[in-house]
Design a protein around this motif. Sequence first.
Motif, PDB file in Angstrom:
ATOM      1  N   ALA A 176     -18.619   5.939  -4.027  1.00  0.00           N
ATOM      2  CA  ALA A 176     -17.815   6.697  -5.200  1.00  0.00           C
ATOM      3  C   ALA A 176     -18.449   7.693  -5.528  1.00  0.00           C
ATOM      4  O   ALA A 176     -17.503   8.629  -5.952  1.00  0.00           O
ATOM      5  N   GLY A 177     -19.655   7.915  -5.611  1.00  0.00           N
ATOM      6  CA  GLY A 177     -20.194   9.322  -6.134  1.00  0.00           C
ATOM      7  C   GLY A 177     -19.931  10.384  -5.144  1.00  0.00           C
ATOM      8  O   GLY A 177     -19.681  11.419  -5.520  1.00  0.00           O
ATOM      9  N   LEU A 178     -19.792  10.059  -3.784  1.00  0.00           N
ATOM     10  CA  LEU A 178     -19.125  11.153  -2.910  1.00  0.00           C
ATOM     11  C   LEU A 178     -17.805  11.509  -2.920  1.00  0.00           C
ATOM     12  O   LEU A 178     -17.426  12.608  -3.083  1.00  0.00           O
ATOM     13  N   VAL A 179     -17.086  10.425  -3.364  1.00  0.00           N
ATOM     14  CA  VAL A 179     -15.649  10.660  -3.754  1.00  0.00           C
ATOM     15  C   VAL A 179     -15.366  11.497  -4.765  1.00  0.00           C
ATOM     16  O   VAL A 179     -14.774  12.440  -5.079  1.00  0.00           O
ATOM     17  N   VAL A 180     -16.020  11.115  -6.031  1.00  0.00           N
ATOM     18  CA  VAL A 180     -15.869  11.764  -7.379  1.00  0.00           C
ATOM     19  C   VAL A 180     -16.538  13.112  -7.008  1.00  0.00           C
ATOM     20  O   VAL A 180     -15.786  14.103  -7.851  1.00  0.00           O
ATOM     21  N   GLY A 181     -17.500  13.339  -6.579  1.00  0.00           N
ATOM     22  CA  GLY A 181     -18.251  14.714  -6.246  1.00  0.00           C
ATOM     23  C   GLY A 181     -17.290  15.827  -5.798  1.00  0.00           C
ATOM     24  O   GLY A 181     -17.097  16.890  -5.850  1.00  0.00           O
ATOM     25  N   THR A 182     -16.606  15.254  -4.741  1.00  0.00           N
ATOM     26  CA  THR A 182     -15.689  16.240  -3.869  1.00  0.00           C
ATOM     27  C   THR A 182     -14.462  16.201  -4.539  1.00  0.00           C
ATOM     28  O   THR A 182     -13.655  17.272  -4.563  1.00  0.00           O
ATOM     29  N   THR A 183     -13.779  15.036  -5.053  1.00  0.00           N
ATOM     30  CA  THR A 183     -12.379  15.139  -5.608  1.00  0.00           C
ATOM     31  C   THR A 183     -11.986  14.919  -7.098  1.00  0.00           C
ATOM     32  O   THR A 183     -11.035  15.338  -7.605  1.00  0.00           O
ATOM     33  N   SER A 184     -13.072  14.753  -7.792  1.00  0.00           N
ATOM     34  CA  SER A 184     -13.033  14.295  -9.378  1.00  0.00           C
ATOM     35  C   SER A 184     -12.196  12.963  -9.497  1.00  0.00           C
ATOM     36  O   SER A 184     -11.970  12.480 -10.463  1.00  0.00           O
ATOM     37  N   VAL A 185     -11.883  12.325  -8.307  1.00  0.00           N
ATOM     38  CA  VAL A 185     -11.106  10.929  -8.427  1.00  0.00           C
ATOM     39  C   VAL A 185     -12.157   9.858  -8.177  1.00  0.00           C
ATOM     40  O   VAL A 185     -12.636  10.026  -7.274  1.00  0.00           O
ATOM     41  N   GLY A 186     -12.048   8.605  -8.948  1.00  0.00           N
ATOM     42  CA  GLY A 186     -12.559   7.413  -8.612  1.00  0.00           C
ATOM     43  C   GLY A 186     -13.664   6.959  -9.403  1.00  0.00           C
ATOM     44  O   GLY A 186     -13.975   5.775  -9.398  1.00  0.00           O
ATOM     45  N   SER A 187     -14.135   7.724 -10.374  1.00  0.00           N
ATOM     46  CA  SER A 187     -15.227   7.210 -11.383  1.00  0.00           C
ATOM     47  C   SER A 187     -14.582   6.008 -12.132  1.00  0.00           C
ATOM     48  O   SER A 187     -15.407   5.290 -12.460  1.00  0.00           O
ATOM     49  N   GLY A 188     -13.303   5.792 -12.364  1.00  0.00           N
ATOM     50  CA  GLY A 188     -12.866   4.791 -13.050  1.00  0.00           C
ATOM     51  C   GLY A 188     -11.860   3.921 -11.997  1.00  0.00           C
ATOM     52  O   GLY A 188     -12.000   2.754 -12.292  1.00  0.00           O
ATOM     53  N   SER A 189     -10.913   4.466 -11.687  1.00  0.00           N
ATOM     54  CA  SER A 189      -9.915   4.075 -10.967  1.00  0.00           C
ATOM     55  C   SER A 189     -10.379   2.955  -9.825  1.00  0.00           C
ATOM     56  O   SER A 189      -9.966   1.948  -9.449  1.00  0.00           O
TER      57      SER A 189
END
Length: 293
Positions: free
Chosen positions: A146-159
């Motif tokens: 999740a950290g990699l996804v959020v850092g790269t795209t800003s998506v996923g910290s909640g969803s």
Amino acid sequence: MDLGVAATGLLTGLMVGVTGMGGGALTMPLLTLVFGVPPLAAVSSDLVAAAVMKPLGAAVHLRRRTVQPKLVGWLCLGSLPCAAAGSLLAGSLGEGTQSALKVVVGGAVLLAAITLFARIVLSRRPSTSDGTRVRPVPTVLLGAVAGLVVGTTSVGSGSIIIVVLLLLNRGLSSARLVGTDLVQAVPLVLVSAIGHVFAGDVHLGLVGSLLAGSIPGVLVGSLISARVPDSPVRVLLGGMLVTTGLMMLGTDVLPGVSAGLLVVLLGAVVPPLRGAMSSRRAAAASDRREVVG
């Protein structure tokens, strides 16, 4: 201040306040598709705005003690270093790979929509767990991805995280699920935002307009969250995520909107039908037992 961007912030702030989900998965695609903001600038500015907005929702849950501290700690152990790496990766992509980032975000948004509906289905199943048991290794791995996804795209910290949390710990109540996710998202988004400040393309005017809407939105959403029916909001959010995700992948407006409306329709119709069928099966089984008896 851009009133359209502020309205986008208000919408996403309300969603985050009510459901704990939908911040980056809605804001970044809307900024890119509606307002023509370059993908990297949209990701960077959204993360900086979220770093200010998320603590407000987290503070409400900390005050209500609807947070699982051990889960927060294990998630952050995996997510924080990977979020920093993801933000630096996004910042190094350059102008020539903006279209690739757009596709990555589109895929992440569709994944968020899938996991959102998975949560709706899973939350209907009973659990015998009290929600206190923590599984460190899977939780750290979840945090890393999740950290990699959020850092790269800003998506996923909640969803995304909130759904996988439910998969890992089915005994968590809805309030603790949202509260735990919001608290762990604060350092996660902050680390990602700092990385984008140094390596990304943050537009301060864009951040200001987002915060002008998202701060009152998340406060109002947090205050009314206990009174708003949960399922209809999540179904509507899922339809919006499908539409924006498909459009980020290059789908035309009409097919994207049609797919989103179809998802909303299915989300509104299928669960009641399943509930009615389950009730009929239970009634039929009861009748059979009475006849045998």
